[in-house]
Scaffold this active site. Structure first.
Site, PDB file in Angstrom:
ATOM      1  N   HIS A  80       8.319   6.345  -6.844  1.00 55.50           N
ATOM      2  CA  HIS A  80       9.312   5.264  -6.805  1.00 55.50           C
ATOM      3  C   HIS A  80      10.468   5.489  -7.775  1.00 55.50           C
ATOM      4  O   HIS A  80      11.373   4.654  -7.838  1.00 55.50           O
ATOM      5  CB  HIS A  80       8.642   3.928  -7.114  1.00 55.50           C
ATOM      6  CG  HIS A  80       7.727   3.452  -6.032  1.00 55.50           C
ATOM      7  ND1 HIS A  80       8.168   2.722  -4.943  1.00 55.50           N
ATOM      8  CD2 HIS A  80       6.390   3.614  -5.855  1.00 55.50           C
ATOM      9  CE1 HIS A  80       7.146   2.455  -4.150  1.00 55.50           C
ATOM     10  NE2 HIS A  80       6.050   2.992  -4.678  1.00 55.50           N
ATOM     11  N   LYS A  95      10.314   7.324   0.234  1.00 59.91           N
ATOM     12  CA  LYS A  95      11.120   6.325  -0.476  1.00 59.91           C
ATOM     13  C   LYS A  95      12.589   6.757  -0.434  1.00 59.91           C
ATOM     14  O   LYS A  95      13.265   6.539   0.542  1.00 59.91           O
ATOM     15  CB  LYS A  95      10.639   6.141  -1.920  1.00 59.91           C
ATOM     16  CG  LYS A  95       9.140   5.994  -2.117  1.00 59.91           C
ATOM     17  CD  LYS A  95       8.512   4.913  -1.276  1.00 59.91           C
ATOM     18  CE  LYS A  95       7.066   4.698  -1.672  1.00 59.91           C
ATOM     19  NZ  LYS A  95       6.097   4.697  -0.610  1.00 59.91           N
ATOM     20  N   SER A 131       4.467   0.538  -8.600  1.00 59.98           N
ATOM     21  CA  SER A 131       4.916   0.050  -7.300  1.00 59.98           C
ATOM     22  C   SER A 131       4.805  -1.447  -7.112  1.00 59.98           C
ATOM     23  O   SER A 131       5.386  -1.985  -6.168  1.00 59.98           O
ATOM     24  CB  SER A 131       4.126   0.747  -6.180  1.00 59.98           C
ATOM     25  OG  SER A 131       2.736   0.471  -6.299  1.00 59.98           O
TER      26      SER A 131
END
Length: 434
Positions: free
Chosen positions: A213, A244, A185
């Site tokens: 992610h 996300k 991240s």
């Protein structure tokens, strides 16, 4: 003396940051106009720090499903699924996620943080071993503290170091669980997953990957790094988040291991946390449907990420090792990073300021997250603004251009944004972007 005195060093650092006129922890949006534009202090501001990878926060399908659910089923469940039962939507979302990943089982959690906390702390006991990447997310570290297993860290993205540390545990009893991430991240780099799988097989360990992610970002269908690398059958547990690519909040774990369902009454963070409200479940399910049916979003996201990454790298910035939607500009001095970040916000661009000790190697980052909803004009505006500020700060050479110079003015950008679909007018935002 006070129980809070132990935080005096932290408070001192925070006070110095605020005295400089920059406080990234108190950014307030007067309005959020679209997936990529908000209003900060009355100024239209491009959003480059939201992790809104597929641009689904204003997706009409998700919004309508959420509104419908809240009208039909109320605002919340007011308790855990163990105590208050499961709603139909909970089970439907779990079935949809299991189907998406081709797994037999799925558990949904109220946050992605909680998913890691629950799974890791529960799977490995005091007679087992937890092996984690040194640059792991805070939720993984916190899970290691909550659990009772001895914890071993290996050097970031280093299969040889992982093998060395597992070899030392070769004759130790108990299970070994390796935890890695798809996209990390902070720097946006991916794990060397094929090599990690080889190590896992050699030592008979289990493997968990956090695709927070990388879900919706990597792989032919968006299942993440394991799909892209062709090693999904060797990954025992996939953890992810809804905050996300799926543009809501919550987390999950999927697996095909027999007996997985016992974790519902073994994982304390699952048992003792209120379940997600119907509106969130509904919007997440709708977003998953959109992600699966509109692969063009992922293609545009990839193109945007490469455009932004290559533009900043071409301008002379030090960036992370890969062109993924997380694009980090690496700066050595905290004071410079704070001033740079504040200047960007003042001029209409919001991104994340990442500071030590939360960053690898104790460096300061300007961390951006690109979205499929960004248009080329947005990307070019951000590159040119960051390049201009970088030169003013003496960080970049004057004669290097990320691409042929052009005028990407705020007025042109705002005019372009006004023609974009799926957005609404900002309320009383004054003169717009400056």
């Amino acid at each position: 003396m006070s129980i809070l005195d132990k935080f005096s060093p932290l408070a001192g650092r925070y006070d110095r940051m605020r005295d400089s006129g920059a406080d990234p922890f108190s950014i307030k949006f007067d309005d959020v106009v679209s997936s990529v534009e908000g209003v900060v202090n009355g100024k239209r501001t491009l959003l480059f720090g939201t992790n809104n990878y597929l641009g689904l926060t204003f997706d009409p399908h998700s919004v309508e499903k959420s509104v419908e659910a809240i009208r039909l089923h109320g605002t919340g469940t007011t308790g855990s699924r163990i105590a208050n039962g499961s709603y139909k939507g909970h089970e439907e979302l779990e079935a949809a996620l299991a189907d998406f990943y081709g797994r037999k089982h799925c558990m949904v959690f109220s946050t992605g943080y909680q998913a890691n906390l629950a799974m890791i702390s529960t799977l490995v006991g005091q007679n087992d071993h937890l092996i984690i990447d040194a640059d792991s997310h805070a939720s993984i570290y916190d899970a290691s503290r909550l659990g009772h297993a001895p914890v071993v860290r290996f050097r970031h993205n280093n299969p040889d170091d992982l093998a060395k540390r597992l070899s030392r545990l070769k004759d130790q009893p108990g299970d070994k669980l390796i935890v890695v991430e798809g996209i990390y991240s902070m720097l946006g780099d991916t794990a060397p997953l094929k090599e990690f799988v080889d190590v896992k097989r050699e030592f008979g360990a289990y493997l968990m990957i956090d695709e927070a992610h990388s879900m919706g970002v990597l792989g032919e269908t968006g299942r993440g790094l394991a799909e892209r690398e062709g090693v999904e059958e060797d990954v025992d547990f996939v953890v992810g988040t809804f905050s996300k690519s799926l543009a809501s909040v919550g987390g999950f774990c999927v697996s095909s291991l027999p007996g997985f369902e016992i974790l519902r009454i073994a994982a304390r963070p699952y048992m003792f946390t209120a379940s997600l409200p119907p509106a969130i479940i509904a919007s997440t399910t709708a977003a998953l449907e959109t992600m699966r049916s509109e692969p063009q979003r992922r293609a545009k996201l990839t193109a945007n990420a490469r455009r932004f990454y290559n533009g900043l790298k071409g301008a002379g910035f030090t960036v992370g090792p890969e062109a993924n939607p997380i694009v980090a500009v690496i700066l050595n001095e905290v004071d410079v990073a704070v001033a740079f970040w504040k200047r960007l916000v003042d001029e209409g661009m919001y991104l994340n300021l990442a500071l030590p000790p939360a960053t690898p190697s104790h460096q300061a980052f300007l961390r951006s997250s690109v979205s499929a909803a960004h248009e080329p004009e947005h990307i070019d505006f951000a590159i040119e603004l960051m390049t201009r500020v970088g030169r003013e700060f003496g960080l970049l050479p004057e004669n290097v251009h990320p691409f042929p110079p052009r005028q990407v003015t705020a007025e042109r950008l705002s005019a372009r944004a006004a023609t974009m679909p799926a957005r609404r007018p900002a309320a009383d935002v004054g003169a717009g972007m400056a």
